[in-house]
Design a protein around this motif. Structure first.
Motif, mmCIF file in Angstrom:
data_model
loop_
_atom_site.group_PDB
_atom_site.id
_atom_site.type_symbol
_atom_site.label_atom_id
_atom_site.label_comp_id
_atom_site.label_asym_id
_atom_site.label_seq_id
_atom_site.Cartn_x
_atom_site.Cartn_y
_atom_site.Cartn_z
ATOM 1 N N UNK A 58 0.834 -1.205 0.000
ATOM 2 C CA UNK A 58 0.000 0.000 0.000
ATOM 3 C C UNK A 58 0.866 1.251 0.000
ATOM 4 N N UNK A 59 1.912 1.248 0.817
ATOM 5 C CA UNK A 59 2.776 2.425 0.930
ATOM 6 C C UNK A 59 3.551 2.675 -0.356
ATOM 7 N N UNK A 60 4.075 1.618 -0.959
ATOM 8 C CA UNK A 60 4.865 1.777 -2.174
ATOM 9 C C UNK A 60 3.990 2.211 -3.339
ATOM 10 N N UNK A 61 2.785 1.633 -3.444
ATOM 11 C CA UNK A 61 1.830 2.056 -4.467
ATOM 12 C C UNK A 61 2.244 1.800 -5.896
ATOM 13 N N UNK A 62 3.026 0.755 -6.131
ATOM 14 C CA UNK A 62 3.484 0.450 -7.488
ATOM 15 C C UNK A 62 2.759 -0.739 -8.107
ATOM 16 N N UNK A 259 9.394 -5.332 -2.745
ATOM 17 C CA UNK A 259 8.889 -4.002 -2.404
ATOM 18 C C UNK A 259 9.799 -3.285 -1.402
ATOM 19 N N UNK A 260 9.691 -1.969 -1.410
ATOM 20 C CA UNK A 260 10.401 -1.134 -0.440
ATOM 21 C C UNK A 260 9.493 0.019 -0.031
ATOM 22 N N UNK A 261 9.643 0.463 1.194
ATOM 23 C CA UNK A 261 8.924 1.661 1.605
ATOM 24 C C UNK A 261 9.506 2.862 0.859
ATOM 25 N N UNK A 262 8.657 3.766 0.404
ATOM 26 C CA UNK A 262 9.170 4.945 -0.319
ATOM 27 C C UNK A 262 10.007 5.826 0.604
ATOM 28 N N UNK A 263 11.048 6.415 0.036
ATOM 29 C CA UNK A 263 11.902 7.309 0.816
ATOM 30 C C UNK A 263 11.251 8.682 0.934
#
Length: 274
Positions: A58-62, A259-263
């Motif tokens: 959800x956070x990455x949104x890709x 996935x990764x959390x956006x910076x």
């Protein structure tokens, strides 16, 4: 704890021929040394991991995720929704149950109602039954000519390839139960006043066509399992084992997205909350 085995053992690879009768629906091969009494702690571990991965999705949104769950009546589709997917944040997941198409849906192509139910980036769509009903049911019940339902193999493969190319991770799960287990579950619904609403007398006609459905599902799964949209045939007579395997398959699929959390575009050290 074994993790990758849940995906590898039950995955159907492209070109493979499926024979549902060759699998023991009561198998517990991945967790063969475990029992139902071990389930609660093991499942909580899986649910916690699912929540964490969903949060990152959800956070990455890709990416978008589509999970297709198919089974015979009483096969455990609702049980999966209740025990696996309902643990996720409801803001980021939607379970869509596909019933018989209504009049407006019948006026469109068979994929029209399905495409609308695929959610946007960062979201997980869970199909309780799916576009595969418009192939499997019409074939077995002879609701349309063979030429029509055979063409739907190609239509579905092309549709899922398009979704994949546009960023949708697709996971397809067939919950494989035995005919005897289905009988016991249907009888349990009849015996429990609180579950009578789940019993559909018309479903007994499908049960009488059990062998025809198995033949149709064998071909369907064999013809539509690809690397971009793989099928997994999960032994489902043991509900606790089914839940663990389904949860692990979804966990593995989410991990494949890397996935990764956006910076943050700002330095948190510069922020002071007063």
């Amino acid at each position: 704890m074994l993790t990758n085995e849940a995906s590898l053992m039950y995955r159907v690879y492209p070109g493979g021929e499926v024979d549902l009768t060759s699998q023991d629906p009561s198998d517990k091969g991945v967790w063969k040394n475990s029992s139902k009494s071990d389930y609660e702690a093991m499942m909580q571990e899986k649910l916690d991991e699912l929540k964490s991965l969903q949060n990152m999705l959800f956070a990455e949104g890709k990416h978008k995720v589509l999970i297709v769950v198919q089974a015979m009546d009483a096969g455990g589709k609702d049980g999966c929704a209740r025990n696996v997917f309902s643990s996720m944040d409801p803001q980021g997941v939607h379970v869509k149950a596909f019933k018989a198409p209504h009049e407006e849906e019948l006026d469109h192509d068979f994929l029209w109602r399905v495409h609308k139910a695929v959610l946007s980036r960062g979201m997980i769509s869970v199909f309780n039954r799916s576009h595969y009903e418009d192939l499997i049911a019409v074939r077995v019940k002879k609701l349309c000519p063979e030429k029509v339902w055979r063409n739907r193999y190609r239509h579905i493969v092309d549709f899922e390839k398009m979704l994949s190319d546009e960023g949708t991770k697709i996971v397809k799960i067939f919950l494989n139960i035995s005919k005897e287990e289905q009988r016991e579950r249907l009888q349990a619904r009849l015996d429990d006043p609180d579950k009578l609403w789940k019993f559909e007398p018309g479903g007994l006609a499908d049960r009488a066509r059990w062998d025809d459905f198995m033949v149709a599902y064998n071909e369907l799964i064999s013809e539509t399992s690809y690397d971009h949209a793989p099928w997994h045939v999960v032994p489902s007579d043991r509900k606790w084992y089914r839940n663990l395997v389904v949860a692990q398959i979804v966990i593995n699929a989410l991990k494949e997205l890397k996935m990764e959390f956006p910076e943050a575009e700002w330095d948190p050290k510069d922020i002071v909350v007063e």
